[in-house]
Design a protein around this motif. Structure first.
Motif, PDB file in Angstrom:
ATOM      1  N   LEU A  26       2.125   5.826  -7.509  1.00 19.14           N
ATOM      2  CA  LEU A  26       1.150   6.671  -8.026  1.00 19.14           C
ATOM      3  C   LEU A  26       0.604   7.939  -8.382  1.00 19.14           C
ATOM      4  N   ASN A  27       1.758   8.466  -6.483  1.00 16.38           N
ATOM      5  CA  ASN A  27       1.737   9.836  -7.048  1.00 16.38           C
ATOM      6  C   ASN A  27       2.248  10.762  -7.877  1.00 16.38           C
ATOM      7  N   LEU A  61       3.105   1.965  -3.372  1.00 17.60           N
ATOM      8  CA  LEU A  61       1.400   2.095  -4.629  1.00 17.60           C
ATOM      9  C   LEU A  61       1.411   3.375  -4.282  1.00 17.60           C
ATOM     10  N   THR A  62       1.260   3.823  -3.071  1.00 15.87           N
ATOM     11  CA  THR A  62       1.158   5.020  -2.798  1.00 15.87           C
ATOM     12  C   THR A  62       2.079   5.951  -3.605  1.00 15.87           C
ATOM     13  N   TRP A 107      -3.305  11.821  -6.840  1.00 10.71           N
ATOM     14  CA  TRP A 107      -4.893  11.840  -6.846  1.00 10.71           C
ATOM     15  C   TRP A 107      -6.051  13.487  -7.653  1.00 10.71           C
ATOM     16  N   GLY A 123       0.926  -0.919   0.283  1.00 13.62           N
ATOM     17  CA  GLY A 123       0.296   0.349   0.332  1.00 13.62           C
ATOM     18  C   GLY A 123       0.762   1.105  -0.418  1.00 13.62           C
ATOM     19  N   THR A 134      -5.970   7.058   1.196  1.00 16.05           N
ATOM     20  CA  THR A 134      -6.721   8.256   0.981  1.00 16.05           C
ATOM     21  C   THR A 134      -7.347   8.753   1.893  1.00 16.05           C
ATOM     22  N   GLN A 187      -5.762   2.315  -7.742  1.00 12.89           N
ATOM     23  CA  GLN A 187      -4.917   2.085  -6.448  1.00 12.89           C
ATOM     24  C   GLN A 187      -5.728   0.477  -5.347  1.00 12.89           C
ATOM     25  N   THR A 235      -5.996   0.973   1.321  1.00 12.31           N
ATOM     26  CA  THR A 235      -6.594   1.895   0.024  1.00 12.31           C
ATOM     27  C   THR A 235      -7.137   3.299   1.046  1.00 12.31           C
ATOM     28  N   ARG A 249      -8.569   7.036  -9.308  1.00 17.68           N
ATOM     29  CA  ARG A 249      -7.091   6.637  -9.036  1.00 17.68           C
ATOM     30  C   ARG A 249      -7.334   5.742  -7.547  1.00 17.68           C
ATOM     31  N   HIS A 263      -3.684  -3.035  -5.824  1.00 13.56           N
ATOM     32  CA  HIS A 263      -3.911  -3.594  -4.194  1.00 13.56           C
ATOM     33  C   HIS A 263      -3.898  -5.362  -4.395  1.00 13.56           C
TER      34      HIS A 263
END
Length: 351
Positions: free
Chosen positions: A71-72, A67-68, A77, A64, A138, A88, A134, A84, A92
């Motif tokens: 993806l950031n 991945l955050t 976001w 997690g 968030t 994610q 996730t 998004r 995951h």
């Protein structure tokens, strides 16, 4: 997005959540099955299962986190919130599903009873935990976004207040007041009508500052009206030494900018340069497009600069930095000094 080491969470959170997962997996299993299995367990077997659950917990949260971070960079976001979250979560779940299937392909001793039922149970727990993880990240994004907005708002209020104080200091400076009073005194006898206009313009300057002291953005038309009154004072004082040409602003008059921006720019030009009736300071204010304004002046630099020079420019730049990603563009060449100021379509979001 804020960067975090998650050091304490990795040290204490992974074992704690691993124990929590161990209890969940035990409770999911039928009592007889668990009891029959544990009859054949050695102390080391309990330790191994706890290590497995802790590793599972670490994989859930570590994937997690990674991945955050990933993806950031590639799909932040701000781009699309819902997609998004979905991307994610899907990634995951896919990673957890793949790792669990690889793990359960290994042939464990029969006493552990790692069969299809336990695999399905573990996958279900993994999906639930993936959703939870996730959601946590968030929520973390929203929290820090809200916190950043709050801090920026406070910083913006401080900068706006400082700009207003700086502007009021210019007006309340003893020399400035003395010069204005001297000018009014001289005008009263020879040009009483001009003296009255002078006092009216002076009062409108203070009225404008008081009326807009709590705003981060104001309409351009209001700022232009203010600056015309402000320039009237300098026109009386310096005569033809300062010439200001303001182009037609009909198409952009409803756009917005931070209050006192024009005054700070004009003060900056006056502080920087030497001028007279023979070699005037020419200030041009024009609008190259529907999104910006340019304030430009010719250059005749003073040899010794006055204290506080460029403070106004720094203040403007900081306020724009807090308001949006658009910032003023400064061009300083041999003959001209030019500042391009972004304009905004609405003031509602900046108060």
């Amino acid at each position: 997005m804020h960067k975090h080491s998650y050091k304490l969470f990795r040290i204490y959170g992974y074992p704690g959540f691993g124990l929590f997962l161990y209890l969940i997996l035990v409770l999911l299993n039928p009592y007889e099955r668990s009891y029959n299995s544990w009859r054949f367990y050695k102390q080391l077997d309990f330790i191994l299962e706890f290590i497995f659950c802790t590793t599972f917990a670490a994989v859930l949260f570590e994937t997690g986190i990674q991945l955050t971070i990933l993806l950031n960079k590639w799909y932040p976001w701000e781009t699309r919130m819902k997609s998004r979250f979905g991307i994610q979560l899907s990634l995951h779940i896919a990673i957890v599903y793949l790792l669990l299937n690889i793990f359960f392909k290994y042939k464990f001793p029969a006493r552990f009873e790692y069969d299809e039922l336990l695999l399905r149970q573990t996958i279900i727990v993994g999906v639930i935990c993936s959703l939870l993880v996730t959601a946590v990240f968030t929520a973390e994004y929203f929290f820090y976004k809200w916190n950043d907005a709050k801090l920026k708002s406070l910083e913006m209020e401080q900068l706006t207040t400082q700009a207003q104080l700086d502007a009021l200091k210019l007006q309340l400076d003893p020399h400035f007041l003395f010069n204005n009073l001297s000018i009014v005194t001289a005008l009263v006898e020879d040009q009483p009508a001009t003296a009255i206009s002078y006092l009216v313009k002076l009062s409108s300057i203070y009225r404008y500052m008081l009326a807009n002291r709590m705003h981060n953005m104001i309409p351009l038309k209001d700022e232009l009206e203010f600056i015309k009154a402000y320039l009237f004072l300098y026109k009386i004082r310096y005569g033809e030494g300062i010439k200001v040409n303001i182009k037609d602003s009909t198409n952009v008059c409803n756009l917005c900018l931070p209050p006192l921006t024009l005054q700070l720019l004009i003060e900056n030009a006056i502080k920087h340069n030497i001028f007279s009736a023979n070699t005037p300071l020419n200030i041009h204010i024009y609008f190259p497009d529907a999104e910006s304004m340019i304030v430009e002046n010719n250059k005749a630099p003073k040899i010794i600069q006055e204290p506080g020079t460029n403070v106004g420019l720094k203040n403007i730049h900081e306020r724009y930095r807090l308001l949006s990603q658009k910032t003023p563009v400064i061009t300083d060449d041999q003959h001209f000094f030019r500042v391009e100021i972004p304009l905004f379509t609405s003031e509602q979001n900046f108060k």
